[in-house]
Design a protein around this motif. Sequence first.
Motif, PDB file in Angstrom:
ATOM      1  N   ALA A  90      16.897   6.735 -48.264  1.00  0.00           N
ATOM      2  CA  ALA A  90      17.554   5.445 -48.449  1.00  0.00           C
ATOM      3  C   ALA A  90      18.834   5.374 -47.611  1.00  0.00           C
ATOM      4  O   ALA A  90      19.159   4.326 -47.049  1.00  0.00           O
ATOM      5  N   GLU A  91      19.534   6.488 -47.513  1.00  0.00           N
ATOM      6  CA  GLU A  91      20.772   6.527 -46.729  1.00  0.00           C
ATOM      7  C   GLU A  91      20.480   6.331 -45.238  1.00  0.00           C
ATOM      8  O   GLU A  91      21.212   5.632 -44.537  1.00  0.00           O
ATOM      9  N   GLN A  92      19.419   6.948 -44.741  1.00  0.00           N
ATOM     10  CA  GLN A  92      19.058   6.788 -43.328  1.00  0.00           C
ATOM     11  C   GLN A  92      18.635   5.347 -43.028  1.00  0.00           C
ATOM     12  O   GLN A  92      18.963   4.809 -41.969  1.00  0.00           O
ATOM     13  N   ILE A  93      17.921   4.743 -43.951  1.00  0.00           N
ATOM     14  CA  ILE A  93      17.517   3.352 -43.779  1.00  0.00           C
ATOM     15  C   ILE A  93      18.753   2.457 -43.777  1.00  0.00           C
ATOM     16  O   ILE A  93      18.885   1.573 -42.919  1.00  0.00           O
ATOM     17  N   ALA A  94      19.664   2.688 -44.704  1.00  0.00           N
ATOM     18  CA  ALA A  94      20.898   1.887 -44.754  1.00  0.00           C
ATOM     19  C   ALA A  94      21.695   2.030 -43.461  1.00  0.00           C
ATOM     20  O   ALA A  94      22.230   1.039 -42.939  1.00  0.00           O
ATOM     21  N   GLN A  95      21.782   3.237 -42.918  1.00  0.00           N
ATOM     22  CA  GLN A  95      22.504   3.455 -41.658  1.00  0.00           C
ATOM     23  C   GLN A  95      21.825   2.704 -40.510  1.00  0.00           C
ATOM     24  O   GLN A  95      22.509   2.126 -39.650  1.00  0.00           O
ATOM     25  N   ALA A  96      20.505   2.704 -40.479  1.00  0.00           N
ATOM     26  CA  ALA A  96      19.775   1.988 -39.433  1.00  0.00           C
ATOM     27  C   ALA A  96      20.033   0.483 -39.533  1.00  0.00           C
ATOM     28  O   ALA A  96      20.255  -0.189 -38.514  1.00  0.00           O
ATOM     29  N   ILE A  97      20.036  -0.036 -40.746  1.00  0.00           N
ATOM     30  CA  ILE A  97      20.294  -1.468 -40.940  1.00  0.00           C
ATOM     31  C   ILE A  97      21.746  -1.785 -40.573  1.00  0.00           C
ATOM     32  O   ILE A  97      22.021  -2.822 -39.946  1.00  0.00           O
ATOM     33  N   ASP A  98      22.668  -0.907 -40.920  1.00  0.00           N
ATOM     34  CA  ASP A  98      24.071  -1.097 -40.515  1.00  0.00           C
ATOM     35  C   ASP A  98      24.178  -1.188 -38.996  1.00  0.00           C
ATOM     36  O   ASP A  98      24.893  -2.039 -38.460  1.00  0.00           O
ATOM     37  N   SER A  99      23.497  -0.303 -38.297  1.00  0.00           N
ATOM     38  CA  SER A  99      23.539  -0.277 -36.833  1.00  0.00           C
ATOM     39  C   SER A  99      22.982  -1.572 -36.243  1.00  0.00           C
ATOM     40  O   SER A  99      23.562  -2.152 -35.309  1.00  0.00           O
ATOM     41  N   ILE A 100      21.869  -2.036 -36.768  1.00  0.00           N
ATOM     42  CA  ILE A 100      21.290  -3.296 -36.302  1.00  0.00           C
ATOM     43  C   ILE A 100      22.271  -4.440 -36.555  1.00  0.00           C
ATOM     44  O   ILE A 100      22.485  -5.297 -35.689  1.00  0.00           O
ATOM     45  N   ALA A 101      22.882  -4.456 -37.732  1.00  0.00           N
ATOM     46  CA  ALA A 101      23.819  -5.533 -38.078  1.00  0.00           C
ATOM     47  C   ALA A 101      25.002  -5.575 -37.116  1.00  0.00           C
ATOM     48  O   ALA A 101      25.411  -6.656 -36.677  1.00  0.00           O
ATOM     49  N   VAL A 102      25.561  -4.416 -36.780  1.00  0.00           N
ATOM     50  CA  VAL A 102      26.681  -4.372 -35.839  1.00  0.00           C
ATOM     51  C   VAL A 102      26.264  -4.993 -34.506  1.00  0.00           C
ATOM     52  O   VAL A 102      26.988  -5.816 -33.923  1.00  0.00           O
ATOM     53  N   GLN A 103      25.097  -4.611 -34.016  1.00  0.00           N
ATOM     54  CA  GLN A 103      24.612  -5.137 -32.735  1.00  0.00           C
ATOM     55  C   GLN A 103      24.334  -6.639 -32.803  1.00  0.00           C
ATOM     56  O   GLN A 103      24.684  -7.394 -31.881  1.00  0.00           O
ATOM     57  N   LEU A 104      23.710  -7.086 -33.890  1.00  0.00           N
ATOM     58  CA  LEU A 104      23.415  -8.510 -34.035  1.00  0.00           C
ATOM     59  C   LEU A 104      24.690  -9.321 -34.213  1.00  0.00           C
ATOM     60  O   LEU A 104      24.808 -10.428 -33.666  1.00  0.00           O
TER      61      LEU A 104
END
Length: 167
Positions: A21-35
Amino acid sequence: MPNLDEDLNAILSRSHLIYSAEQIAQAIDSIAVQLNDRLKGTQPLLLCVMNGGLVFTGHLLTRLNCFPQVDYIHATRYRNETSGSTLDWRAYPQKDLKGRTVLILDDILDEGITLKEIIDYCNEQGAKEVVTSVLVKKLHDRCLAGLKSDYVGLEVEDKYVFGFGMD
């Protein structure tokens, strides 16, 4: 009628965790920063690809600061199967796409057939720009030539995956 709990438990007993769950949250955080950087100053129309993209969209939406309008599109090839055939359009967006930046969010990029059809649909409807993001991209060479998602959270081997909205 089969016992659904027993069936699910049997599947889970043969499965293994790919991402926490933590890795998924980090991936979504990364996408959000870029978007957030790419879409700064815009009000994009966010299209959630149903049903698989629902969980990803919900989590990502809380991290976006570009104030998107939210709609959905439902096009599927799988119909509760593990392989797909022709595209079945079940719902089109209710909002007008003409002149809009459209952000398509989906759970997984496999062969890209559904994503390409949705991108083509958005362009046909007059979208100014189409941006795509998927939570997961499968690693194989069967994806349509030249098709990619603009933003990808995680990559997985070419096998059946489920969880976080993916079935």
